[in-house]
Design a protein around this motif. Sequence first.
Motif, PDB file in Angstrom:
ATOM      1  N   ALA A  80      63.559  20.854  65.993  1.00  0.00           N
ATOM      2  CA  ALA A  80      63.167  22.234  66.253  1.00  0.00           C
ATOM      3  C   ALA A  80      62.672  22.862  64.966  1.00  0.00           C
ATOM      4  CB  ALA A  80      64.347  23.015  66.814  1.00  0.00           C
ATOM      5  N   ASP A  81      61.493  23.493  65.035  1.00  0.00           N
ATOM      6  CA  ASP A  81      60.927  24.145  63.848  1.00  0.00           C
ATOM      7  C   ASP A  81      60.972  25.652  64.027  1.00  0.00           C
ATOM      8  OD1 ASP A  81      59.692  24.762  61.527  1.00  0.00           O
ATOM      9  OD2 ASP A  81      57.789  23.750  61.968  1.00  0.00           O
ATOM     10  N   GLU A  82      61.907  26.295  63.345  1.00  0.00           N
ATOM     11  CA  GLU A  82      62.075  27.747  63.435  1.00  0.00           C
ATOM     12  C   GLU A  82      62.121  28.197  64.895  1.00  0.00           C
ATOM     13  OE1 GLU A  82      61.613  29.848  60.435  1.00  0.00           O
ATOM     14  OE2 GLU A  82      60.572  28.488  59.073  1.00  0.00           O
ATOM     15  N   ALA A  83      62.888  27.488  65.677  1.00  0.00           N
ATOM     16  CA  ALA A  83      62.891  27.740  67.119  1.00  0.00           C
ATOM     17  C   ALA A  83      63.404  29.134  67.457  1.00  0.00           C
ATOM     18  CB  ALA A  83      63.726  26.685  67.837  1.00  0.00           C
ATOM     19  N   LYS A 142      59.506  22.391  54.711  1.00  0.00           N
ATOM     20  CA  LYS A 142      60.326  22.117  55.902  1.00  0.00           C
ATOM     21  C   LYS A 142      59.489  21.576  57.053  1.00  0.00           C
ATOM     22  CE  LYS A 142      61.728  26.421  56.302  1.00  0.00           C
ATOM     23  NZ  LYS A 142      60.993  27.118  55.221  1.00  0.00           N
ATOM     24  N   THR A 143      58.381  22.299  57.349  1.00  0.00           N
ATOM     25  CA  THR A 143      57.545  21.888  58.481  1.00  0.00           C
ATOM     26  C   THR A 143      56.914  20.519  58.222  1.00  0.00           C
ATOM     27  OG1 THR A 143      57.104  24.178  59.070  1.00  0.00           O
ATOM     28  CG2 THR A 143      55.542  22.545  59.866  1.00  0.00           C
ATOM     29  N   THR A 144      56.479  20.322  56.981  1.00  0.00           N
ATOM     30  CA  THR A 144      55.891  19.029  56.629  1.00  0.00           C
ATOM     31  C   THR A 144      56.888  17.906  56.884  1.00  0.00           C
ATOM     32  OG1 THR A 144      54.639  20.187  54.912  1.00  0.00           O
ATOM     33  CG2 THR A 144      54.723  17.789  54.771  1.00  0.00           C
TER      34      THR A 144
HETATM   35 MG   LIG Z   1      57.186  26.065  58.444  1.00  0.00          MG
END
Ligand SMILES: [Mg+2]
Lengths: 406, 248
Positions: free
Chosen positions: B170-173, B48-50
């Motif tokens: 948004a990443d795991e905001a 996901k983050t990638t």
């Molecule tokens: Mg991540």
Amino acid sequence: MKITNLIRLAIRALQRNKLRALLTMLGIIIGVAAVITMMSIGEGSKLSINESLSSMGSNMITITPYSNEPGGATMMGSNLKNLTIVDVEALEKDAPNIDKISPLASSSGQAINGASNWPTSIQGVSPEYLDIRKLEIKDGIPFSEEDVKSSAKVCLLGQTVVDNLFPNGEDPIGKIIRFNKIPMQVIGTLVPKGQSNFGQDQDDIILAPYTTVQKRLLSSIYFNSIYASAISESASIAAVEDVTNALRGTHRLRADQEDDFQVRTQEELMSTLNSISSMLTTLLTAVAGISLVIGGIGIMNIMYVSVTERTREIGLRMSIGARGIDILLQFLIEAIMISITGGVIGVALGVSASLIISSLLNWPASISDTSIIVSFFVCAVTGIFFGYYPALKASGLDPIEALRYE
Amino acid sequence: MSKKILEIHDVKREFTMGSETVRALKGVSFDVNAGEFVTIMGSSGSGKTTLLNILGCLDKPSNGIYMLDNVNIKELSRDALAKLRNTKIGFVFQAYNLLPRTSALENVELPLLYNPSISTKERRERAIASLEAVKLGDRLDHTPNQLSGGQQQRVAIARALVNEPVMILADEATGNLDTRTSYEIMSLMQELNQQGKTIVFVTHEPDIAAFSSRTVMLKDGKVQKDTQNMNSRSAREALISLPVSDDY
Ligand SMILES: [Mg+2]
Ligand SMILES: Nc1ncnc2c1ncn2[C@@H]1O[C@H](COP(=O)(O)OP(=O)(O)O)[C@@H](O)[C@H]1O
């Protein structure tokens, strides 16, 4: 980012870590203060040497016995004796560029007045000596050619001798003092000249006719040296030539023989002393310069620490749009701010130190604009040079890795 | 038919660590239209983050095409990417990533500082407006350590909004926040979405994904499912139905 914002940012970063910023600056502060102080001490000593040498008479010429025999030791001054009245007479006759002339025969010993005594030296000279050395009569009268002819037992006293032989403030004029048991009448006193550059008390002297000193004290026909003055400052070189030719004649030197005397002008002395003091200045300034470099390395070190500490901040800034150049400038300007602030403090410190030192040593204060401008420039360059690599490292960071940095 | 904001086609991302190669994305394709509220779901390590880093122009795909606003980012320089991030993207991170000892207002102003066409006055006005939009108009001078987690994340959202980006990433905001605060953040996101902002929101919590209009499921670096969410929950209503005592 705009430059004004970058500067504001740098000031903020430094304010956050005041103590650290100050410690980082310390190297620069000391370096700059040292450069300015050293340069001003060097300049000040040069000025003060020149001032006192020209007060001695800038067209003065000194002749001393000198031997530079190959294989033999160099001998100067009193050990070697070859100057006599014959030389003085030859100079009076055959040296057209010489104006005044006086031999000097000196003897050290005790001067006594009643219960007071004082170890000093007596200089046997001609009446023209006063003009050559720019000495002035304070009270009384100078001795005359008549006194020289008759080896009169008369003398002139310097202020230090007066103070020591007449401690109760009596008028010395007309009194009889004894020098090495020879009674002499004081006919005048000299205007005080104070200390020379070399810490010598120039007022600790007794002047008498050279015939008196030679016959009654030394029982010698030789002089320690001959003082003369050129007809003008520009005639100095010609006068030296005159003297050399005349003395080679009286000393009967063959063409292949070296001079057995040395002729020095005041100008030469001045330039010798100046080159010594320039050399010292250069040396001291180099030492001070090294401390600037060390200061720069301190900046580099702390900037590396700062970049590492703020890795996440750098990552964030990049993720919201900072370009490499923005980050580079941010850290570079911070480094320059440190070095320039250090420079300002250093200049202030250096200037105060110079003023204090020159007032303590009684030197003319000499703080050159150039030394201030140069230090400033050097500071900025130091900041750029030593701040560049840490800043480059910061600007080359990968935003993702920087954001992840723990 | 609405405008495509981003298109990714067969995007792959590989990391080489010494002799080993980690294949974080193994060929991901999907489009996002303007005005969508997409959540990207998947277990930890699914990529996901990638993916989000690539969408946010912080990273480039090893393979495949990424078009942002009809620009192929593969052809852009480092500086051009920075400019894209500055003007088209608003990032919100799990860890907030606010500058410490710096006021909320200045944190929000930050992206505008890297945009030379904006004056000091405009920068201030827009930052204040942005903070008011996340209901922090009364906390302008507070530094992050004077704010709660939810408030800090709202400052971060204000910062993401201030440049008027075409999309918010948004990443795991909500990853560091309790349920109530998470719902508050989601309510804010829905509001922004209703105002027309495109949102791509990474999460691994299904109840958060329920607030979006579409969910892309990632598994082992591939799209497993891509579902439209016809009747998304209203975060405001969810907030009201939340028992008050839940907040401990
Ligand atoms: Mg991540
Ligand atoms: N910079 C990197 N170097 C090496 N491997 C990485 C890097 N970033 C991510 N990975 C790997 O890629 C995979 C996906 O990671 P990530 O996208 O962070 O997953 P998620 O965000 O879904 O938890 C993981 O196996 C992770 O170890």
